[in-house]
Write a protein that holds these residues in place. Structure first.
Motif, PDB file in Angstrom:
ATOM      1  N   ALA A 190       0.842  -1.201   0.000  1.00 41.52           N
ATOM      2  CA  ALA A 190       0.000   0.000   0.000  1.00 41.52           C
ATOM      3  C   ALA A 190       0.873   1.245   0.000  1.00 41.52           C
ATOM      4  N   GLY A 191       1.983   1.205   0.732  1.00 43.48           N
ATOM      5  CA  GLY A 191       2.922   2.325   0.752  1.00 43.48           C
ATOM      6  C   GLY A 191       3.541   2.572  -0.606  1.00 43.48           C
ATOM      7  N   PHE A 192       3.926   1.497  -1.290  1.00 41.16           N
ATOM      8  CA  PHE A 192       4.494   1.637  -2.639  1.00 41.16           C
ATOM      9  C   PHE A 192       3.494   2.309  -3.572  1.00 41.16           C
ATOM     10  N   ALA A 193       2.247   1.860  -3.521  1.00 42.14           N
ATOM     11  CA  ALA A 193       1.209   2.435  -4.388  1.00 42.14           C
ATOM     12  C   ALA A 193       1.023   3.920  -4.080  1.00 42.14           C
ATOM     13  N   ALA A 194       0.960   4.263  -2.781  1.00 44.40           N
ATOM     14  CA  ALA A 194       0.793   5.662  -2.387  1.00 44.40           C
ATOM     15  C   ALA A 194       1.992   6.504  -2.809  1.00 44.40           C
ATOM     16  N   GLU A 195       3.194   5.930  -2.688  1.00 44.47           N
ATOM     17  CA  GLU A 195       4.410   6.641  -3.082  1.00 44.47           C
ATOM     18  C   GLU A 195       4.398   6.997  -4.568  1.00 44.47           C
ATOM     19  N   GLY A 227       7.263   7.261   2.437  1.00 44.41           N
ATOM     20  CA  GLY A 227       8.478   6.513   2.095  1.00 44.41           C
ATOM     21  C   GLY A 227       9.135   5.900   3.317  1.00 44.41           C
ATOM     22  N   TYR A 228       9.250   6.684   4.382  1.00 39.66           N
ATOM     23  CA  TYR A 228       9.829   6.160   5.621  1.00 39.66           C
ATOM     24  C   TYR A 228       8.944   5.061   6.224  1.00 39.66           C
ATOM     25  N   LEU A 288       9.427   1.884   4.157  1.00 33.45           N
ATOM     26  CA  LEU A 288      10.711   1.253   4.484  1.00 33.45           C
ATOM     27  C   LEU A 288      10.637   0.531   5.824  1.00 33.45           C
ATOM     28  N   THR A 289      10.032   1.159   6.816  1.00 30.76           N
ATOM     29  CA  THR A 289       9.913   0.544   8.141  1.00 30.76           C
ATOM     30  C   THR A 289       9.097  -0.747   8.076  1.00 30.76           C
ATOM     31  N   SER A 290       7.978  -0.712   7.355  1.00 30.50           N
ATOM     32  CA  SER A 290       7.123  -1.889   7.249  1.00 30.50           C
ATOM     33  C   SER A 290       7.814  -3.023   6.499  1.00 30.50           C
ATOM     34  N   ALA A 291       8.485  -2.681   5.390  1.00 27.55           N
ATOM     35  CA  ALA A 291       9.196  -3.713   4.612  1.00 27.55           C
ATOM     36  C   ALA A 291      10.333  -4.320   5.415  1.00 27.55           C
ATOM     37  N   ALA A 292      11.063  -3.477   6.150  1.00 27.70           N
ATOM     38  CA  ALA A 292      12.167  -3.982   6.980  1.00 27.70           C
ATOM     39  C   ALA A 292      11.647  -4.890   8.080  1.00 27.70           C
ATOM     40  N   ALA A 293      10.510  -4.528   8.687  1.00 26.98           N
ATOM     41  CA  ALA A 293       9.925  -5.374   9.734  1.00 26.98           C
ATOM     42  C   ALA A 293       9.489  -6.715   9.161  1.00 26.98           C
ATOM     43  N   GLY A 294       8.831  -6.684   8.005  1.00 29.37           N
ATOM     44  CA  GLY A 294       8.385  -7.930   7.373  1.00 29.37           C
ATOM     45  C   GLY A 294       9.537  -8.840   7.012  1.00 29.37           C
ATOM     46  N   PHE A 295      10.606  -8.268   6.480  1.00 26.90           N
ATOM     47  CA  PHE A 295      11.776  -9.058   6.101  1.00 26.90           C
ATOM     48  C   PHE A 295      12.457  -9.624   7.337  1.00 26.90           C
TER      49      PHE A 295
END
Length: 200
Positions: A150-155, A182-183, A186-193
């Motif tokens: 969702a963040g990517f789409a919004a970005e 964007g921040y 990044l935070t959500s993707a880093a947490a998921g990974f």
């Protein structure tokens, strides 16, 4: 005398044979407590083979998915840093030179392509065995990556809209929203990974 002896021996042999027939026989040491297993039928063997193939395919796809995901995370971090530099250049007294604009845009395009590739690989790797819904590392990974999607789409939307408002007052607000999302992405993707890689 020999006839009596022969008759006695004959009677003794007959009595021994009769005793052996009436005496209970010893149980054999080689016996099964359980009934013999029924060999699997052809349909069961085929299903088992398909499950094993599915597991091997899933493992291969998820290995590539993880490698692409790591590249995506590095690209996303780079994009956010370049976006911050671009924002500072344009709105933070950097002279609006545009020196970071192209690098930020290119990094965003590459990172978006990597994110889409990682997501596609995950969708192509369904679990061939039944899995109950529960709160575990995989579920948390999917949740955080859904937020990141969702963040990517919004970005993407905010980036294009902000670029189209050049010279207008609203551009700075849109750029700031783009930066904040964007921040968060990044935070959500880093947490998921991190959740998925540290749980195995």
């Amino acid at each position: 005398m020999s006839g009596v002896a022969s008759a006695a021996l004959c009677l003794l042999s007959v009595s021994r044979a009769a005793a052996q027939q009436t005496a209970p026989s010893k149980p054999a040491d080689d016996f099964e407590l359980l009934p013999p297993e029924k060999p699997p039928d052809a349909a069961e063997l085929l299903r088992q083979h398909q499950v094993e193939e599915g597991i091997a395919r899933r493992r291969a796809l998820l290995t590539v998915h993880q490698a692409v995901g790591l590249g995506m995370l590095a690209g996303l971090a780079t994009t956010v840093v370049l976006g911050q530099l671009n924002y500072q250049d344009k709105y933070g007294g950097g002279g609006d030179t545009g020196r970071w604009y192209n690098a930020h845009r290119d990094a965003a395009l590459i990172t978006s392509a990597l994110f889409a590739t990682a997501g596609t690989l995950a969708l192509l790797a369904p679990n061939p065995t039944e899995k109950r819904n529960r709160l575990d590392a995989v579920t948390l990974h999917k949740t955080f990556m859904g937020i990141a999607a969702a963040g990517f789409a919004a970005e993407i939307v905010l980036g294009f809209v902000a670029a189209s408002r050049e010279g207008k007052i609203s551009q700075r607000d849109l750029a700031l929203a783009h930066q904040i999302v964007g921040y968060a992405t990044l935070t959500s993707a880093a947490a998921g990974f991190t959740i998925l890689t540290t749980s195995f």
